[in-house]
Scaffold this motif. Structure first.
Motif, PDB file in Angstrom:
ATOM      1  N   UNK A   1     -13.674 -79.250  -9.366  1.00  0.00           N
ATOM      2  CA  UNK A   1     -13.380 -78.151  -8.428  1.00  0.00           C
ATOM      3  C   UNK A   1     -12.277 -77.225  -8.959  1.00  0.00           C
ATOM      4  N   UNK A   2     -11.099 -77.771  -9.369  1.00  0.00           N
ATOM      5  CA  UNK A   2     -10.068 -76.846  -9.873  1.00  0.00           C
ATOM      6  C   UNK A   2     -10.540 -76.033 -11.083  1.00  0.00           C
ATOM      7  N   UNK A   3     -11.280 -76.688 -11.979  1.00  0.00           N
ATOM      8  CA  UNK A   3     -11.741 -75.963 -13.172  1.00  0.00           C
ATOM      9  C   UNK A   3     -12.828 -74.944 -12.829  1.00  0.00           C
ATOM     10  N   UNK A   4     -13.650 -75.267 -11.826  1.00  0.00           N
ATOM     11  CA  UNK A   4     -14.689 -74.310 -11.410  1.00  0.00           C
ATOM     12  C   UNK A   4     -14.045 -73.088 -10.769  1.00  0.00           C
ATOM     13  N   UNK A   5     -13.035 -73.351  -9.930  1.00  0.00           N
ATOM     14  CA  UNK A   5     -12.324 -72.221  -9.307  1.00  0.00           C
ATOM     15  C   UNK A   5     -11.638 -71.372 -10.376  1.00  0.00           C
ATOM     16  N   UNK A   6     -11.056 -72.087 -11.339  1.00  0.00           N
ATOM     17  CA  UNK A   6     -10.363 -71.365 -12.420  1.00  0.00           C
ATOM     18  C   UNK A   6     -11.363 -70.511 -13.212  1.00  0.00           C
ATOM     19  N   UNK A   7     -12.537 -71.081 -13.464  1.00  0.00           N
ATOM     20  CA  UNK A   7     -13.534 -70.308 -14.223  1.00  0.00           C
ATOM     21  C   UNK A   7     -13.894 -69.019 -13.485  1.00  0.00           C
ATOM     22  N   UNK A   8     -14.072 -69.132 -12.175  1.00  0.00           N
ATOM     23  CA  UNK A   8     -14.435 -67.934 -11.405  1.00  0.00           C
ATOM     24  C   UNK A   8     -13.278 -66.924 -11.411  1.00  0.00           C
ATOM     25  N   UNK A   9     -12.077 -67.404 -11.085  1.00  0.00           N
ATOM     26  CA  UNK A   9     -10.924 -66.492 -10.956  1.00  0.00           C
ATOM     27  C   UNK A   9     -10.569 -65.851 -12.298  1.00  0.00           C
ATOM     28  N   UNK A  10     -10.713 -66.657 -13.340  1.00  0.00           N
ATOM     29  CA  UNK A  10     -10.407 -66.144 -14.677  1.00  0.00           C
ATOM     30  C   UNK A  10     -11.389 -65.028 -15.061  1.00  0.00           C
ATOM     31  N   UNK A  11     -12.629 -65.185 -14.614  1.00  0.00           N
ATOM     32  CA  UNK A  11     -13.640 -64.172 -14.932  1.00  0.00           C
ATOM     33  C   UNK A  11     -13.345 -62.872 -14.192  1.00  0.00           C
ATOM     34  N   UNK A  12     -12.953 -63.002 -12.927  1.00  0.00           N
ATOM     35  CA  UNK A  12     -12.594 -61.810 -12.150  1.00  0.00           C
ATOM     36  C   UNK A  12     -11.414 -61.092 -12.815  1.00  0.00           C
ATOM     37  N   UNK A  13     -10.422 -61.888 -13.192  1.00  0.00           N
ATOM     38  CA  UNK A  13      -9.244 -61.310 -13.852  1.00  0.00           C
ATOM     39  C   UNK A  13      -9.636 -60.649 -15.177  1.00  0.00           C
ATOM     40  N   UNK A  14     -10.558 -61.276 -15.884  1.00  0.00           N
ATOM     41  CA  UNK A  14     -11.036 -60.739 -17.164  1.00  0.00           C
ATOM     42  C   UNK A  14     -11.672 -59.359 -16.954  1.00  0.00           C
ATOM     43  N   UNK A  15     -12.418 -59.235 -15.865  1.00  0.00           N
ATOM     44  CA  UNK A  15     -13.077 -57.943 -15.608  1.00  0.00           C
ATOM     45  C   UNK A  15     -12.024 -56.871 -15.296  1.00  0.00           C
ATOM     46  N   UNK A  16     -11.051 -57.223 -14.445  1.00  0.00           N
ATOM     47  CA  UNK A  16      -9.998 -56.242 -14.132  1.00  0.00           C
ATOM     48  C   UNK A  16      -9.214 -55.858 -15.387  1.00  0.00           C
ATOM     49  N   UNK A  17      -8.878 -56.863 -16.202  1.00  0.00           N
ATOM     50  CA  UNK A  17      -8.109 -56.574 -17.419  1.00  0.00           C
ATOM     51  C   UNK A  17      -8.915 -55.708 -18.386  1.00  0.00           C
ATOM     52  N   UNK A  18     -10.226 -55.970 -18.434  1.00  0.00           N
ATOM     53  CA  UNK A  18     -11.098 -55.164 -19.301  1.00  0.00           C
ATOM     54  C   UNK A  18     -11.102 -53.717 -18.832  1.00  0.00           C
ATOM     55  N   UNK A  19     -11.175 -53.537 -17.531  1.00  0.00           N
ATOM     56  CA  UNK A  19     -11.163 -52.178 -16.984  1.00  0.00           C
ATOM     57  C   UNK A  19      -9.854 -51.478 -17.371  1.00  0.00           C
ATOM     58  N   UNK A  20      -8.739 -52.199 -17.216  1.00  0.00           N
ATOM     59  CA  UNK A  20      -7.439 -51.606 -17.545  1.00  0.00           C
ATOM     60  C   UNK A  20      -7.351 -51.255 -19.022  1.00  0.00           C
ATOM     61  N   UNK A  21      -7.827 -52.170 -19.865  1.00  0.00           N
ATOM     62  CA  UNK A  21      -7.764 -51.929 -21.302  1.00  0.00           C
ATOM     63  C   UNK A  21      -8.652 -50.748 -21.691  1.00  0.00           C
ATOM     64  N   UNK A  22      -9.765 -50.646 -21.004  1.00  0.00           N
ATOM     65  CA  UNK A  22     -10.690 -49.542 -21.284  1.00  0.00           C
ATOM     66  C   UNK A  22     -10.052 -48.204 -20.880  1.00  0.00           C
ATOM     67  N   UNK A  23      -9.337 -48.219 -19.761  1.00  0.00           N
ATOM     68  CA  UNK A  23      -8.646 -46.987 -19.332  1.00  0.00           C
ATOM     69  C   UNK A  23      -7.618 -46.579 -20.390  1.00  0.00           C
ATOM     70  N   UNK A  24      -6.890 -47.585 -20.881  1.00  0.00           N
ATOM     71  CA  UNK A  24      -5.878 -47.343 -21.910  1.00  0.00           C
ATOM     72  C   UNK A  24      -6.528 -46.776 -23.172  1.00  0.00           C
ATOM     73  N   UNK A  25      -7.657 -47.363 -23.549  1.00  0.00           N
ATOM     74  CA  UNK A  25      -8.387 -46.904 -24.733  1.00  0.00           C
ATOM     75  C   UNK A  25      -8.804 -45.446 -24.545  1.00  0.00           C
TER      76      UNK A  25
END
Ligand code: G3H
Length: 482
Positions: free
Chosen positions: A98-122
């Motif tokens: 359960x903790x690792x599954x939650x982490x996988x989901x949350x990490x993916x959401x964070x990855x998408x937001x960070x990608x968006x931010x990095x893309x804006x910077x680019x």
């Protein structure tokens, strides 16, 4: 098709991994069905991606950056509402805790937001002009074309999206095939894909690689093969492409990350980190520690304490409190691990923990093997499961030579205290692998750091920042001083 459009063809059943925890109430459960697709449907998905890209002239690759970002933001907002469904399927389909599954989901959401931010910077950086020798350049990044994405079963959400999301945001169109195990957990997200992206930008196919992915490659219309998994699948698909030597690759493949425990290491710390590194998700991580080199001066003490701690790990269902070890999604894995155990025993090693090798239907308790030597299969193969080889060494050149000889080169963990010993060693290790973890186990995150490997371990680099570059090409507009 199949999930959002009524599917009238054949379907395949998807069963749970959680079938054999020794309790009568947890039987192998039918979780759902997926459409059984063939070559015809796969080519239809390809055609859809090809026409949405339209040789770089389609709506998606020519869309304004701000609009593409809006699509991605809409997707991630909708995705967040599906957290509990996806987490539940992660537990049932692949047996992740359960903790690792939650982490996988949350990490993916964070990855998408960070990608968006990095893309804006680019994008902000691309507004700047450079000037060299009287030539002004306005450098930007553009898409590469149509991407075929295949993710692995151990991170069926996170690693599939670590390929798909940067590929999409850079203006590529994609076909993606969910992993064999962890296939249903994409279903709760299908509506979000449909509602957020223009038609044809994201296309999902189901089925075996050779049935659906190979025919796509044979058309020669794929510009990038993006795969996290094993070399066998990557090679098989790459060679199907008529211009395989021109195909761009983004690959995350096998690794055999070692830990090197020096005589002056903090033993408690080294043991805890090696436990996490070898047993997290039952060793089914490309970043898992797959061989432990322990200096002969401390190996006896290390083995005693390490084995006791492994035996104390709790096995059970993924949602139970404190569970660290869970059933394995690959039904043949216990047999494979048993084969490695038998081979190592035949060649002189022993299982040194009491519970090592205990088996239930689709699970085998981590076997700590000692002393492991080069002739043993468990030394040579990427075991990707619950078996932990320990190799004693007297001279640091021994593990270094093995690493230099290895086909892999992802990461290493180095345990020790004396800076004068560590510093030159680090200089050597960074030329053998891509990440040296000091007094800590190997891992991919935080996702802003480059994730790659030498030799057969990877092609290209993933991470928030690097993946945007892996899925794009630099182009520029030049003008001269007149
Ligand atoms: O299977 C390989 C994964 O990239 C491992 O990622 O270190 O975050 O578990 P992780």
């Amino acid at each position: 098709e199949g999930a959002l459009i009524p599917w009238r063809g054949e379907t395949s059943n998807v069963y749970s991994t959680i079938s054999s925890v020794p309790r009568p109430d947890y039987q192998k459960t039918l979780l759902g069905t997926i459409p059984t697709l063939g070559k015809k449907e796969a080519i239809r998905a390809l055609d859809s991606a090809v026409s949405a890209y339209n040789k770089g002239q389609g709506l998606w690759p020519t869309m304004k950056v701000v609009d593409r970002i809006a699509c991605m933001e809409k997707f991630v907002e909708q995705m967040k509402t599906k957290r509990s469904e996806v987490v539940k399927l992660l537990m049932w389909e692949i047996g992740k805790t359960l903790p690792d599954s939650q982490k996988e989901f949350d990490r993916t959401v964070e990855y998408i937001y960070d990608t968006i931010e990095d893309y804006k910077q680019m994008d902000r950086n691309s507004a700047k002009f450079e000037k060299h020798d009287g030539v002004h350049a306005h450098i930007r990044r553009g898409p590469l074309g149509v991407v075929l994405c295949l993710g692995p079963y151990n991170y069926p959400l996170n690693e599939t999206f670590a390929l798909l999301i940067p590929a999409l945001i850079m203006g590529n169109t994609a076909i993606f095939k969910p992993a064999k195990h962890g296939v249903l957990l994409i279903s709760p997200l299908l509506e979000a894909f449909r509602d957020s992206f223009p038609k044809g930008v994201v296309n999902i196919i189901y089925g075996r690689g050779r049935t659906v992915a190979a025919p796509i490659m044979q058309t020669g219309k794929i510009d990038v093969l993006a795969l996290i998994g094993n070399s066998k699948s990557a090679n098989a698909l790459q060679t199907q492409h008529p211009k395989s030597n021109r195909l761009r690759l983004v690959l995350g493949l096998e690794a055999k990350n070692p830990a090197i425990v020096l005589p002056d290491a903090d033993l408690d710390l080294a043991i805890d980190e090696c436990i996490a590194g070898t047993t997290s998700f039952n060793g089914q991580r490309c970043t898992a520690l797959k061989v432990l080199y322990v200096h002969e001066a401390i190996v006896e003490e290390f083995n005693k304490r390490f084995s006791a701690k492994v035996d104390a790990l709790k096995f059970g269902n993924p949602w139970e409190e404190g569970v660290k070890l869970t059933p394995l999604p690959e039904p043949d894995k216990p047999l494979y691990i048993q084969g490695l155990i038998d081979d190592a025993i035949e060649k002189g090693a022993s299982i040194i923990n009491t519970k090592g090798g205990e088996t239930t239907e689709n699970y085998i308790f981590p076997a700590v093997m000692f002393p492991v030597t080069k002739e043993m299969k468990v030394f040579q193969e990427e075991q990707f499961g619950p078996i932990i080889p320990i190799v004693p060494f007297s001279d640091i050149e021994e593990p270094l030579d093995d690493m230099a000889e290895s086909n892999y080169g992802q990461q290493v963990s180095l345990f020790g205290r004396d800076v004068k010993t560590l510093a030159p060693l680090i200089d050597t290790l960074v030329n053998l692998v891509c990440r040296v973890n000091l007094n800590s186990s190997c891992q991919r995150g935080p996702d802003v750091y480059p994730f790659t490997g030498r030799k057969d371990s990877a092609v290209g680099t993933l991470s928030v920042h690097d993946a945007l570059r892996s899925f794009s090409i630099r182009t520029f507009v030049a003008s001269k001083d007149n």
